[in-house]
Scaffold this active site. Sequence first.
Site, PDB file in Angstrom:
ATOM      1  N   ARG A  13      -4.418  -5.015   7.185  1.00 43.04           N
ATOM      2  CA  ARG A  13      -5.496  -4.086   7.548  1.00 43.04           C
ATOM      3  C   ARG A  13      -6.676  -4.845   8.159  1.00 43.04           C
ATOM      4  NH1 ARG A  13      -7.024  -1.183   2.346  1.00 43.04           N
ATOM      5  NH2 ARG A  13      -5.783  -2.813   1.337  1.00 43.04           N
ATOM      6  N   TYR A  61       5.666  -8.831   8.804  1.00 41.75           N
ATOM      7  CA  TYR A  61       5.348  -7.413   8.901  1.00 41.75           C
ATOM      8  C   TYR A  61       5.470  -6.942  10.345  1.00 41.75           C
ATOM      9  CZ  TYR A  61       2.909  -7.984   4.376  1.00 41.75           C
ATOM     10  OH  TYR A  61       2.582  -8.256   3.079  1.00 41.75           O
ATOM     11  N   ASP A  84      -7.241   1.844   7.188  1.00 44.90           N
ATOM     12  CA  ASP A  84      -5.898   2.330   7.498  1.00 44.90           C
ATOM     13  C   ASP A  84      -5.940   3.829   7.773  1.00 44.90           C
ATOM     14  OD1 ASP A  84      -5.928   3.669   5.027  1.00 44.90           O
ATOM     15  OD2 ASP A  84      -4.838   2.073   3.997  1.00 44.90           O
ATOM     16  N   ASP A 116       0.834  -1.200   0.000  1.00 47.43           N
ATOM     17  CA  ASP A 116       0.000   0.000   0.000  1.00 47.43           C
ATOM     18  C   ASP A 116       0.871   1.253   0.000  1.00 47.43           C
ATOM     19  OD1 ASP A 116      -2.263  -1.546   0.103  1.00 47.43           O
ATOM     20  OD2 ASP A 116      -2.492  -1.407   2.275  1.00 47.43           O
TER      21      ASP A 116
END
Length: 293
Positions: free
Chosen positions: A175, A65, A79, A37
């Site tokens: 997300r 992550y 987000d 993203d």
Amino acid sequence: MDGILIVKKEKGCTSHDIVAKVKKIVKTKVGHTGTLDPMATGVLPLLLGEGTKLSKYLIEHDKIYEAVVRLGQKTDTADSEGKVIEEKEIEKKLVSIEKIQNVLRQLEGKQMQRPPIYSAIKIKGKKLYEYARKNETVEIPEREIEIYSMQLMNYNEKERTISFRVHCSKGTYIRSLCETIAEKLGTIGYMQELNRVRVGRFVIEQTVTLGQIEEAKEIQNEEFWKENIITIERFFKDRPEIVLNERQLILFFNGVQQTRKEKDDIYRIYDNSKFIGTGVIENSLLKREIIII
């Protein structure tokens, strides 16, 4: 210039932006194996030249992550770039380090996950975010993912943020995971930050920035490319090798399958000591896979 270059993506640009900029610098075809993203940072493997043929070996890679979830608010994009659409008070008794750790443990393992509406997944020929932008409703099917491990990094009670590290399978949307964490804590939340620190075997320590790439090209720093491009030969360094004679090479280049005694596997193919590409043996037949000359 053939192989893999591990780029450190910065905030504010898309994966496509990075590909376009690097393509302009290196003057060869460039691709990537998975988007990040615009708000996300971290590891973005780029495939250069004949290295684009490696994509099928990379798309199934697991990922690690480091993310931050903000509790008490929900956004339309899940987000920090979205519009706040809901707010909720956080009951202190529901959120503690012990409870967060318990929730993270609960989320480990195989499970079904519904991707966020603001994503590039296609349904009926349209990307989900196209439906979202037009306020159109569409049924989003769940899909199986796997969370291999999750660890709490920090809980900031004042800022109402949870920092965590997650090792997950391909196709996992962080997300959606952030929203699930908040939900299991009895509140709402969104992903405030995201940094990808590993993709398969590629780690954040291997990354180079766009600035370093531009500088290396400008001053013609050949050592930079030798040091940072993972060549096709190097990518397959753990695979066995086969040396072909002149007649076998002609057949190989022409795509003719050849009977071999070696076991089924992927092989590095050589003309004497010169690496020429890779081949695959299946059912005792060698067929060409990647040719770099």
